[in-house]
Write a protein that holds these residues in place. Structure first.
Motif, PDB file in Angstrom:
ATOM      1  N   VAL A  89      76.805 107.227  65.194  1.00 58.62           N
ATOM      2  CA  VAL A  89      75.360 107.046  65.102  1.00 58.62           C
ATOM      3  C   VAL A  89      74.701 108.417  65.132  1.00 58.62           C
ATOM      4  O   VAL A  89      75.209 109.363  65.749  1.00 58.62           O
ATOM      5  N   LEU A  90      73.574 108.516  64.464  1.00 63.29           N
ATOM      6  CA  LEU A  90      72.838 109.778  64.459  1.00 63.29           C
ATOM      7  C   LEU A  90      72.014 109.950  65.719  1.00 63.29           C
ATOM      8  O   LEU A  90      71.928 111.041  66.266  1.00 63.29           O
ATOM      9  N   ALA A  91      71.370 108.869  66.144  1.00 60.99           N
ATOM     10  CA  ALA A  91      70.433 108.962  67.262  1.00 60.99           C
ATOM     11  C   ALA A  91      71.000 108.238  68.475  1.00 60.99           C
ATOM     12  O   ALA A  91      71.271 107.044  68.425  1.00 60.99           O
ATOM     13  N   ARG A  92      71.185 108.972  69.561  1.00 64.48           N
ATOM     14  CA  ARG A  92      71.646 108.364  70.806  1.00 64.48           C
ATOM     15  C   ARG A  92      71.046 109.133  71.976  1.00 64.48           C
ATOM     16  O   ARG A  92      70.522 110.223  71.813  1.00 64.48           O
ATOM     17  N   GLY A  93      71.148 108.529  73.146  1.00 58.90           N
ATOM     18  CA  GLY A  93      70.617 109.186  74.323  1.00 58.90           C
ATOM     19  C   GLY A  93      69.175 108.803  74.608  1.00 58.90           C
ATOM     20  O   GLY A  93      68.539 108.090  73.827  1.00 58.90           O
ATOM     21  N   PRO A  94      68.604 109.299  75.719  1.00 57.68           N
ATOM     22  CA  PRO A  94      67.264 108.880  76.139  1.00 57.68           C
ATOM     23  C   PRO A  94      66.132 109.747  75.591  1.00 57.68           C
ATOM     24  O   PRO A  94      64.967 109.451  75.849  1.00 57.68           O
ATOM     25  N   ARG A  95      66.446 110.830  74.860  1.00 58.56           N
ATOM     26  CA  ARG A  95      65.372 111.732  74.427  1.00 58.56           C
ATOM     27  C   ARG A  95      65.703 112.318  73.073  1.00 58.56           C
ATOM     28  O   ARG A  95      66.850 112.644  72.786  1.00 58.56           O
ATOM     29  N   GLN A  96      64.678 112.446  72.242  1.00 58.04           N
ATOM     30  CA  GLN A  96      64.854 113.022  70.917  1.00 58.04           C
ATOM     31  C   GLN A  96      63.583 113.771  70.535  1.00 58.04           C
ATOM     32  O   GLN A  96      62.481 113.223  70.605  1.00 58.04           O
ATOM     33  N   ARG A 154      60.873 111.689  55.864  1.00 58.20           N
ATOM     34  CA  ARG A 154      60.751 110.278  56.208  1.00 58.20           C
ATOM     35  C   ARG A 154      62.106 109.803  56.728  1.00 58.20           C
ATOM     36  O   ARG A 154      63.092 109.816  56.011  1.00 58.20           O
ATOM     37  N   LEU A 155      62.152 109.378  57.979  1.00 62.21           N
ATOM     38  CA  LEU A 155      63.405 109.024  58.633  1.00 62.21           C
ATOM     39  C   LEU A 155      63.559 107.513  58.738  1.00 62.21           C
ATOM     40  O   LEU A 155      62.614 106.803  59.084  1.00 62.21           O
ATOM     41  N   ASN A 156      64.782 107.029  58.461  1.00 64.04           N
ATOM     42  CA  ASN A 156      65.050 105.608  58.646  1.00 64.04           C
ATOM     43  C   ASN A 156      65.356 105.315  60.105  1.00 64.04           C
ATOM     44  O   ASN A 156      65.509 106.219  60.926  1.00 64.04           O
ATOM     45  N   ALA A 157      65.477 104.030  60.418  1.00 62.92           N
ATOM     46  CA  ALA A 157      65.659 103.610  61.805  1.00 62.92           C
ATOM     47  C   ALA A 157      66.949 104.135  62.410  1.00 62.92           C
ATOM     48  O   ALA A 157      67.043 104.317  63.633  1.00 62.92           O
ATOM     49  N   PHE A 158      67.975 104.414  61.590  1.00 60.71           N
ATOM     50  CA  PHE A 158      69.240 104.910  62.117  1.00 60.71           C
ATOM     51  C   PHE A 158      69.123 106.347  62.619  1.00 60.71           C
ATOM     52  O   PHE A 158      69.985 106.819  63.355  1.00 60.71           O
ATOM     53  N   SER A 159      68.056 107.035  62.220  1.00 56.89           N
ATOM     54  CA  SER A 159      67.897 108.445  62.567  1.00 56.89           C
ATOM     55  C   SER A 159      67.049 108.657  63.811  1.00 56.89           C
ATOM     56  O   SER A 159      66.876 109.798  64.250  1.00 56.89           O
ATOM     57  N   VAL A 160      66.493 107.580  64.379  1.00 56.94           N
ATOM     58  CA  VAL A 160      65.546 107.694  65.480  1.00 56.94           C
ATOM     59  C   VAL A 160      65.995 106.774  66.611  1.00 56.94           C
ATOM     60  O   VAL A 160      66.396 105.633  66.368  1.00 56.94           O
ATOM     61  N   ILE A 161      65.921 107.259  67.862  1.00 57.42           N
ATOM     62  CA  ILE A 161      66.330 106.410  68.976  1.00 57.42           C
ATOM     63  C   ILE A 161      65.396 105.203  69.080  1.00 57.42           C
ATOM     64  O   ILE A 161      64.215 105.264  68.742  1.00 57.42           O
ATOM     65  N   SER A 162      65.940 104.101  69.526  1.00 58.45           N
ATOM     66  CA  SER A 162      65.184 102.860  69.590  1.00 58.45           C
ATOM     67  C   SER A 162      64.343 102.792  70.855  1.00 58.45           C
ATOM     68  O   SER A 162      64.800 103.140  71.955  1.00 58.45           O
ATOM     69  N   ILE A 163      63.097 102.337  70.690  1.00 66.50           N
ATOM     70  CA  ILE A 163      62.219 102.136  71.851  1.00 66.50           C
ATOM     71  C   ILE A 163      61.847 100.658  71.984  1.00 66.50           C
ATOM     72  O   ILE A 163      60.891 100.310  72.671  1.00 66.50           O
ATOM     73  N   VAL A 220      57.312 116.067  67.728  1.00 71.35           N
ATOM     74  CA  VAL A 220      57.118 114.785  68.392  1.00 71.35           C
ATOM     75  C   VAL A 220      58.375 114.504  69.204  1.00 71.35           C
ATOM     76  O   VAL A 220      59.496 114.646  68.702  1.00 71.35           O
ATOM     77  N   GLU A 221      58.195 114.120  70.454  1.00 78.91           N
ATOM     78  CA  GLU A 221      59.326 113.799  71.325  1.00 78.91           C
ATOM     79  C   GLU A 221      59.233 112.351  71.771  1.00 78.91           C
ATOM     80  O   GLU A 221      58.195 111.895  72.244  1.00 78.91           O
ATOM     81  N   ILE A 222      60.331 111.632  71.575  1.00 76.79           N
ATOM     82  CA  ILE A 222      60.443 110.249  72.036  1.00 76.79           C
ATOM     83  C   ILE A 222      61.359 110.251  73.247  1.00 76.79           C
ATOM     84  O   ILE A 222      62.451 110.836  73.212  1.00 76.79           O
ATOM     85  N   GLU A 223      60.959 109.560  74.290  1.00 70.08           N
ATOM     86  CA  GLU A 223      61.736 109.613  75.532  1.00 70.08           C
ATOM     87  C   GLU A 223      61.767 108.242  76.200  1.00 70.08           C
ATOM     88  O   GLU A 223      60.752 107.545  76.268  1.00 70.08           O
ATOM     89  N   ILE A 224      62.934 107.880  76.678  1.00 68.47           N
ATOM     90  CA  ILE A 224      63.106 106.724  77.554  1.00 68.47           C
ATOM     91  C   ILE A 224      63.274 107.294  78.959  1.00 68.47           C
ATOM     92  O   ILE A 224      64.328 107.827  79.302  1.00 68.47           O
ATOM     93  N   PRO A 225      62.246 107.231  79.788  1.00 64.99           N
ATOM     94  CA  PRO A 225      62.340 107.863  81.111  1.00 64.99           C
ATOM     95  C   PRO A 225      63.466 107.280  81.949  1.00 64.99           C
ATOM     96  O   PRO A 225      63.831 106.109  81.798  1.00 64.99           O
ATOM     97  N   GLN A 226      64.008 108.116  82.817  1.00 63.21           N
ATOM     98  CA  GLN A 226      65.079 107.656  83.699  1.00 63.21           C
ATOM     99  C   GLN A 226      64.577 106.506  84.556  1.00 63.21           C
ATOM    100  O   GLN A 226      63.505 106.563  85.143  1.00 63.21           O
ATOM    101  N   GLY A 227      65.346 105.422  84.587  1.00 59.72           N
ATOM    102  CA  GLY A 227      64.963 104.256  85.365  1.00 59.72           C
ATOM    103  C   GLY A 227      63.957 103.354  84.680  1.00 59.72           C
ATOM    104  O   GLY A 227      63.454 102.408  85.288  1.00 59.72           O
ATOM    105  N   ALA A 228      63.660 103.612  83.397  1.00 62.87           N
ATOM    106  CA  ALA A 228      62.674 102.804  82.673  1.00 62.87           C
ATOM    107  C   ALA A 228      63.173 101.373  82.517  1.00 62.87           C
ATOM    108  O   ALA A 228      64.366 101.122  82.383  1.00 62.87           O
TER     109      ALA A 228
END
Length: 785
Positions: free
Chosen positions: A594-601, A609-618, A757-765
């Motif tokens: 996968v291209l996008a993994r982890g809690p922050r990008q 223009r990025l497809n959904a596989f290139s961006v972490i899911s929120i 632009v930064e997308i983040e899933i905070p710790q404990g979210a």
């Protein structure tokens, strides 16, 4: 006889020039052979391959269907129609098989690329031992181009950074590509690529934009350039429009061409189509119309208040197909005007699988609702309220399963069901005036999509290469169809063919077919293991449509064919059979990168223009999005960041100088949160924090807006989408060039600068994403094919 020995290793070796040494170019000894560019053998024709999407055997008028296709009829009247031609029952596998001449599992495409696993037959990676027919033609001196859909790229290679080896302009062999990378796209707001670079339409839907027309225009432009600049080179043009795959988007002037034509329902359409097919001879006089599956009610049993919606869906689909035929007609006419039609082999494959039953029984105004498990939103009342918008840019339509079944007349089942002809039998038209003497004739030999590549090579007088770019090549598994061009009675040469998609499987051998439907579009179909599947047996020599199951009468023949299936499955990487949902939906379990993994990008401006596989899911979780923006002096407007579009998505944008957040729920509701202060000149960080309610998937959440850590707004989103937004509506920084997420935009592009632009899933979210049913994730992957 053509000496092809020098063409069996590609690229063709450049031999060093041997000549007497000379000191001065004026010397008499200084004589060298002129440079000769590589060209195919004399007489090699141009080639045009046309592949429709999600159009069943019984849809177009050239094969008896209700949708008018005068271009197809014209080509058939001056060429041949093949009545027993087959695909794989699913998009990516058919396309990989078409281009390589090998069975889809042999080249890694056991299902769609979105469902790849580590098993050899399912990696979605075309091996370098299987060069495409386009690459073979290019290396032999053809000009090559692909226009339209390409859904054969592994998902982890689908980004602006590539790698581009398996893209059309990589080793797929096309010198030019203009189209889309993925299973489907909007006809009004497509996500386009030219070469490997993102592109955008040159006008809006209000100005008359439609993707199929755009693709045809680019194809004609390329043909004109090729004929003007390289008239001594033949061309190979592969035209694969997104039509007639969902969304069913139709230009305004075409939408009412079938008004009232389908008010009598799908049962009558099946019967009238069946009668026309007999008149045309594309099925024999004694053929029987197969029974309608129990999962599809009779038209008379559908709710009366829903019938106008259902009829409108089919009116629009028919217009969509006729419009597609007209755009193909433009290309054919252009070739004729350029003087090349008589010497162009045209292969029109009237569908890459059976018609799509993914719209469920009621059809859908927004396909994203059904493919993400939210079909209950679309009540009959909901659909009736939106009837006027069907087929317009304010919709994302798919028609009912009942219409899909009718478009596969006279056969059983639909797309995905590789066991039965309704999933795999598609009409083929072949047109080549200089090479085929017959006009308007039928051919009933059994053939498969893997037979197209060897046919092209044979008529171009080119051998299948033994080595390409230094790599030994797998054998071609298809059989050339050229033997049948001049002989309607020639015995079949393609005698055995396996079929398999997601456990739906079968084997054809010399007229007999043993088949097992494993998971057709029937909500009541029993879930069972492969060993418990019920096999059927058909003698298609006598029973053209597979109407009479002979399994009980001939158990020994059935057992022999079942063994043959296992032999073929072992030979071509079909095993292990794989109908899994959870494992294929999860990249880690499936074994694909996968291209996008982890809690922050963090993503930077200019990323494209990025497809959904290139961006972490929120989805289904708390998250925050931060953007660093540079505000110029004076007013600032426009989109800072957006993902998705009209049929679902979110955006942070500026209106009247104030930051805003919008969440679009399937085009049904748009939740807006507006900031209370204007952005001043200079560099700022704009942040949106989403506090997910939890308690399951697709829930709402609280939204807060910040500028430089000062809260400037708050609000709520009452409900969210549980799975990816519309198929390929992209993630964009500094603009939203697709369908608009918010109707309140005052500008689509940000008038300042967005640094990152930064997308983040905070710790404990809070994160409920794991609660999504695996079957729903699998359905999303398949519906986008």
């Amino acid at each position: 006889m053509n000496d092809d020995s020098g063409r069996r290793v590609l690229p063709i070796a450049q031999r060093p020039t041997l000549a007497p040494p000379a000191y001065d170019a004026r010397d008499a000894e200084a004589v060298y052979e002129p440079i000769e560019p590589i060209r195919p053998p004399d007489g090699a024709p141009n080639v045009l391959v046309i592949l429709l999407d999600d159009a069943g055997f019984g849809s177009n008028s050239a094969f008896g269907g209700p949708c008018r296709t005068p271009t197809f009829e014209r080509l058939a009247a001056n060429g041949l129609r093949y009545t027993r031609f087959h695909t794989t029952a699913l998009c990516s596998p058919t396309r990989q098989a078409l281009l390589t001449g090998r069975n889809h599992h042999s080249v890694g495409m056991g299902a769609v690329s979105d469902m790849a696993t580590a098993a050899p037959g399912h990696t979605s990676v075309r091996p370098n031992t299987a060069a495409t027919v386009a690459e073979t033609l290019r290396l032999n001196g053809y000009s090559t181009a692909q226009l339209g859909k390409c859904h054969e790229i592994p998902t982890w290679e689908w980004s602006p950074m590539g790698p581009f080896d398996r893209w059309p302009t990589g080793t797929n062999g096309f010198e030019y590509f203009y189209g889309f990378i993925g299973g489907e796209t909007s006809q009004f707001f497509p996500t386009l690529t030219e070469g490997t670079v993102p592109a955008a339409p040159d006008k809006t839907p209000e100005e008359g934009y439609h993707l199929t027309e755009d693709l045809a225009t680019h194809a004609i432009r390329w043909l004109s350039q090729q004929r003007g600049l390289m008239p001594d080179k033949p061309f190979f043009l592969y035209f694969a429009p997104g039509a007639t795959h969902a969304p069913i988007h139709v230009p305004e002037e075409w939408r009412d061409r079938y008004k009232g034509a389908f008010d009598k329902g799908w049962d009558v359409v099946r019967e009238t189509t069946f009668a026309r097919q007999k008149e045309l001879g594309v099925i024999p006089p004694d053929a029987e119309l197969t029974a309608r599956p129990a999962a599809i009610p009779a038209w008379r049993d559908m709710p009366d208040d829903l019938k106008p919606v259902l009829a409108r869906q089919m009116e629009l689909y028919a217009a969509f197909l006729e419009h597609t035929d007209s755009q193909i007609g433009r290309i054919v006419d252009a070739i004729d005007e350029l003087g090349g039609l008589d010497d162009t082999l045209i292969c029109v494959i009237t569908g890459d699988n059976g018609a799509s039953g993914e719209g469920t029984l009621n059809g859908t105004w927004n396909e994203s609702l059904t493919m993400t498990g939210m079909a209950d939103v679309e009540t009959p009342e909901f659909l009736r309220e939106r009837l006027a918008t069907f087929g317009t840019p304010e919709s994302y339509v798919q028609y009912s399963l009942g219409w899909a079944h009718a478009m596969d007349t006279p056969y059983q089942w639909t797309k995905r069901v590789a066991s039965h002809w309704g999933g795999t039998r598609n009409g083929l038209i072949v047109h080549w005036p200089n090479g085929i003497a017959a006009r308007g004739e039928l051919r009933h030999q059994f053939h498969h999509v893997i037979d197209v590549a060897p046919t092209i090579l044979e008529i171009a007088q080119l051998p299948h290469p033994l080595k390409v770019h230094g790599v030994d090549q797998q054998a071609i598994e298809g059989v050339s169809m050229a033997y049948s061009f001049g002989d309607a009675d020639a015995p079949d040469r393609h005698e055995t063919q396996y079929f398999e998609i997601l456990g739906n499987r079968g084997i054809y051998h010399r007229g007999w077919a043993a088949v097992a439907a494993h998971n057709p579009p029937d909500p009541n179909w029993p879930a069972r293991g492969f060993d418990d599947d019920v096999w059927e047996l058909y003698d298609t020599n006598a029973d053209w449509t597979e109407a009479h199951d002979l399994a009980r009468q001939e158990p020994e023949r059935l057992a022999a064919l079942q063994r043959m299936f296992l032999i073929e499955a072992a030979r071509y990487n079909v095993l292990p059979l794989d109908d899994r949902a959870a494992e294929r939906a999860d990249p880690d379990l499936a074994g694909r990168p996968v291209l996008a993994r982890g809690p922050r990008q963090r993503l930077y401006r200019g990323i494209g223009r990025l497809n959904a596989f290139s961006v972490i899911s929120i989805k289904n979780k708390s998250h925050r999005v931060t953007a660093e923006v540079v505000v110029p002096r004076g007013d600032v407007e426009g989109v800072i960041v957006a993902q998705g579009g009209f049929v679902g998505g979110w955006t942070i944008y500026v209106r009247d100088g104030r930051p805003n957040y919008a969440y679009n729920f399937y085009g049904v509701d748009v939740y807006e949160v507006e900031g209370n202060e204007r952005l001043s000149e200079g560099t700022h960080q704009v942040r949106m924090e989403f506090d997910y309610d939890g308690g399951g998937v697709a829930k709402g959440g609280a939204v807060r807006l910040f500028v430089d850590d000062r809260q400037v707004g708050e609000g709520r989103v009452e409900r969210t989408q549980p799975l990816p937004f519309a198929s390929d509506e992209p993630f964009e920084i500094g603009r939203d060039l697709g369908s608009p997420v918010s109707p309140r935009y005052t500008a689509r592009e940000f008038t300042g600068d967005v640094n990152w632009v930064e997308i983040e899933i905070p710790q404990g979210a809070r994160d409920d994403d794991a609660q999504i049913a695996p079957e729903e994730r699998l359905e999303v992957s398949l519906a986008k094919d």
